[in-house]
Write a protein that holds these residues in place. Structure first.
Motif, PDB file in Angstrom:
ATOM      1  N   PRO A 134      56.065  46.510  39.021  1.00 28.38           N
ATOM      2  CA  PRO A 134      56.683  47.717  39.585  1.00 28.38           C
ATOM      3  C   PRO A 134      55.769  48.368  40.617  1.00 28.38           C
ATOM      4  O   PRO A 134      54.581  48.034  40.726  1.00 28.38           O
ATOM      5  N   CYS A 135      56.308  49.311  41.366  1.00 27.00           N
ATOM      6  CA  CYS A 135      55.495  50.053  42.319  1.00 27.00           C
ATOM      7  C   CYS A 135      54.610  51.048  41.570  1.00 27.00           C
ATOM      8  O   CYS A 135      54.804  51.320  40.380  1.00 27.00           O
ATOM      9  N   GLY A 136      53.633  51.602  42.280  1.00 29.71           N
ATOM     10  CA  GLY A 136      52.669  52.487  41.637  1.00 29.71           C
ATOM     11  C   GLY A 136      53.291  53.718  41.017  1.00 29.71           C
ATOM     12  O   GLY A 136      52.847  54.189  39.963  1.00 29.71           O
ATOM     13  N   LYS A 137      54.324  54.261  41.650  1.00 33.51           N
ATOM     14  CA  LYS A 137      54.950  55.483  41.144  1.00 33.51           C
ATOM     15  C   LYS A 137      55.504  55.281  39.742  1.00 33.51           C
ATOM     16  O   LYS A 137      55.343  56.143  38.862  1.00 33.51           O
ATOM     17  N   TYR A 138      56.141  54.143  39.511  1.00 38.66           N
ATOM     18  CA  TYR A 138      56.739  53.896  38.207  1.00 38.66           C
ATOM     19  C   TYR A 138      55.729  53.305  37.219  1.00 38.66           C
ATOM     20  O   TYR A 138      55.826  53.547  36.014  1.00 38.66           O
ATOM     21  N   LEU A 139      54.767  52.549  37.726  1.00 42.16           N
ATOM     22  CA  LEU A 139      53.749  52.019  36.823  1.00 42.16           C
ATOM     23  C   LEU A 139      52.891  53.144  36.265  1.00 42.16           C
ATOM     24  O   LEU A 139      52.490  53.108  35.097  1.00 42.16           O
ATOM     25  N   GLU A 140      52.609  54.150  37.074  1.00 41.81           N
ATOM     26  CA  GLU A 140      51.846  55.299  36.582  1.00 41.81           C
ATOM     27  C   GLU A 140      52.576  55.969  35.423  1.00 41.81           C
ATOM     28  O   GLU A 140      51.968  56.307  34.396  1.00 41.81           O
ATOM     29  N   ALA A 141      53.894  56.145  35.559  1.00 41.50           N
ATOM     30  CA  ALA A 141      54.665  56.797  34.499  1.00 41.50           C
ATOM     31  C   ALA A 141      54.788  55.918  33.259  1.00 41.50           C
ATOM     32  O   ALA A 141      54.889  56.430  32.142  1.00 41.50           O
ATOM     33  N   ALA A 142      54.784  54.595  33.448  1.00 40.69           N
ATOM     34  CA  ALA A 142      54.962  53.678  32.318  1.00 40.69           C
ATOM     35  C   ALA A 142      53.647  53.189  31.741  1.00 40.69           C
ATOM     36  O   ALA A 142      53.653  52.409  30.784  1.00 40.69           O
ATOM     37  N   MET A 143      52.522  53.631  32.294  1.00 37.39           N
ATOM     38  CA  MET A 143      51.224  53.064  31.925  1.00 37.39           C
ATOM     39  C   MET A 143      50.944  53.172  30.433  1.00 37.39           C
ATOM     40  O   MET A 143      50.521  52.201  29.788  1.00 37.39           O
ATOM     41  N   SER A 144      51.188  54.331  29.848  1.00 37.95           N
ATOM     42  CA  SER A 144      50.873  54.517  28.432  1.00 37.95           C
ATOM     43  C   SER A 144      51.681  53.573  27.549  1.00 37.95           C
ATOM     44  O   SER A 144      51.131  52.919  26.651  1.00 37.95           O
ATOM     45  N   ASP A 145      52.992  53.466  27.807  1.00 33.57           N
ATOM     46  CA  ASP A 145      53.835  52.576  27.000  1.00 33.57           C
ATOM     47  C   ASP A 145      53.430  51.120  27.179  1.00 33.57           C
ATOM     48  O   ASP A 145      53.411  50.349  26.207  1.00 33.57           O
ATOM     49  N   CYS A 146      53.115  50.730  28.407  1.00 29.75           N
ATOM     50  CA  CYS A 146      52.713  49.340  28.655  1.00 29.75           C
ATOM     51  C   CYS A 146      51.392  49.016  27.964  1.00 29.75           C
ATOM     52  O   CYS A 146      51.236  47.943  27.362  1.00 29.75           O
ATOM     53  N   LEU A 147      50.434  49.930  28.041  1.00 32.53           N
ATOM     54  CA  LEU A 147      49.152  49.690  27.379  1.00 32.53           C
ATOM     55  C   LEU A 147      49.326  49.599  25.870  1.00 32.53           C
ATOM     56  O   LEU A 147      48.717  48.737  25.216  1.00 32.53           O
TER      57      LEU A 147
END
Length: 378
Positions: free
Chosen positions: A90-103
């Motif tokens: 994903p782009c940075g804008k959405y990866l930033e928002a999803a970072m916690s769940d992905c980690l």
């Protein structure tokens, strides 16, 4: 070979002393040689001229840029690339928002472990603090070397964006349950039509897609899609040509509202979503059943990744800019599942099931499975 900075320094004095026309010629030369934009080339030429006047040598200027400490460690950058690839690029804008769940998902399933490949709690804190712009900047090289086609990373977004929010809210309740319906017909080599139906919740962006065998009636497709939804469907928004007497009767019997999308759209029609790269290897009836099963497995994996890990944003209003132009404002990106849980429409049993599924999903495993299924459909 002359470096871009050296080239800018070579032209700096002549650029400052040149006429407007000659400056344009110098800019053309520098941008063609370096690949810079004209704005960046202009900035570098002026910067180098001021450094020459201040007596700053080129080596000192370059060394200062090269030795500037980075805010995030190389270990965090390596982990960032892993998270980006595992989450579907994903782009940075959405990866930033999803970072916690992905980690959390990557840690639960052993893809990120403390002490492995330099990962540690401090690296996690760095990843949670990283901004969207920094994500895109650090991933620039990885994106340039990556040849994945980002196939169907989103679904229904064009349809949701094309519907005027205020007019929708005058007709629809501001809660999950109203689904946009999209139909895509794929003609097989045998001349039969397989129909793919996509449900996209207007409020939270929840997505569900299924491909049906040839001969399936539209009303049966809608009924199956409604049963598969994890929460109550209160309304559907099908394309203008879809509603007929059978569908209307079915909707009335199931207390489901029907709003035609032509009543809600403004401007051009809702854009059709394209399935680039999708080629159903269908020949015999047996092939059709097997291929549809693989396609539906792909849709399920894509939907899980989108619904549980990919944030969406909703428009919340307008704000005027200093120039007097109205600009759309959006809320903070959040995943469809987090919006669903926050809506309060689920009963305790449904909430428990959704949370358990969320805890059990492996984002890296989903992405690997999607890539594997895609390879069988090209």
């Amino acid at each position: 070979m002359t470096s871009p900075i050296q080239l800018a320094r070579n032209y700096a004095r002549s650029y400052e002393a040149s006429s407007r026309k000659d400056k344009g010629t110098i800019l053309d030369t520098v941008t063609e040689a370096t690949g810079w934009t004209r704005d960046h080339a202009r900035h570098q030429l002026r910067s180098q001229f001021h450094q020459i006047r201040a007596g700053v040598s080129l080596d000192a200027a370059v060394d200062r840029r090269r030795l500037k400490p980075k805010k995030f460690s190389p270990r965090a950058q390596r982990a960032l690339e892993l998270v980006w690839k595992s989450s579907g690029r994903p782009c940075g804008k959405y990866l930033e928002a999803a970072m916690s769940d992905c980690l959390d998902s990557l840690e639960r399933h052993g893809h990120l472990r403390e002490g492995r490949h330099g990962y540690s709690p401090s690296v996690r804190r760095e990843l949670l603090d990283i901004s969207a712009a920094t994500i895109d900047r650090y991933l620039r090289g990885a994106k340039a070397d990556d040849h994945d086609d980002s196939w169907l990373t989103g679904t229904g977004a064009g349809m949701r964006a094309s519907l005027p929010r205020q007019r929708m809210r005058s007709l629809l309740e501001p809660e999950p349950g109203y689904f946009l319906v999209e139909l895509l017909t794929i003609t097989t080599p045998t001349g039969e039509d397989c129909v793919t139906v996509t449900f996209t919740d207007v409020e939270i962006g929840w997505v569900h897609t299924t491909t049906f065998a040839p001969g399936t009636q539209v009303v049966d497709m809608l009924a199956q899609m409604v049963r598969a939804a994890p929460f109550i469907v209160t309304g559907v928004l099908p394309p203008p040509a879809v509603p007929d007497s059978a569908i209307t009767t079915w909707a009335e019997e199931n207390l489901i509202e029907i709003h035609c999308t032509s009543d809600l759209r403004q401007g051009s029609r809702v854009p059709d979503r394209t399935f680039s790269g999708l080629d159903l290897p269908l020949g015999t009836p047996h092939d059709i059943d097997a291929a549809i099963a693989r396609v539906n497995e792909l849709w399920a994996a894509l939907a899980d990744r989108l619904n549980y890990f990919m944030p969406v944003k909703n428009p919340v209003g307008w704000r005027p800019t200093p120039s007097g132009v109205r600009r759309r404002e959006y809320d903070q990106p959040r995943t469809p599942v987090s919006r669903l849980l926050a809506s309060g429409i689920l009963c305790p049993e449904q909430t428990r099931e959704v949370r358990e599924k969320s805890q059990g999903l492996d984002i890296a495993g989903l992405t690997a499975r999607i890539a594997e299924l895609k390879s069988t459909l090209h």
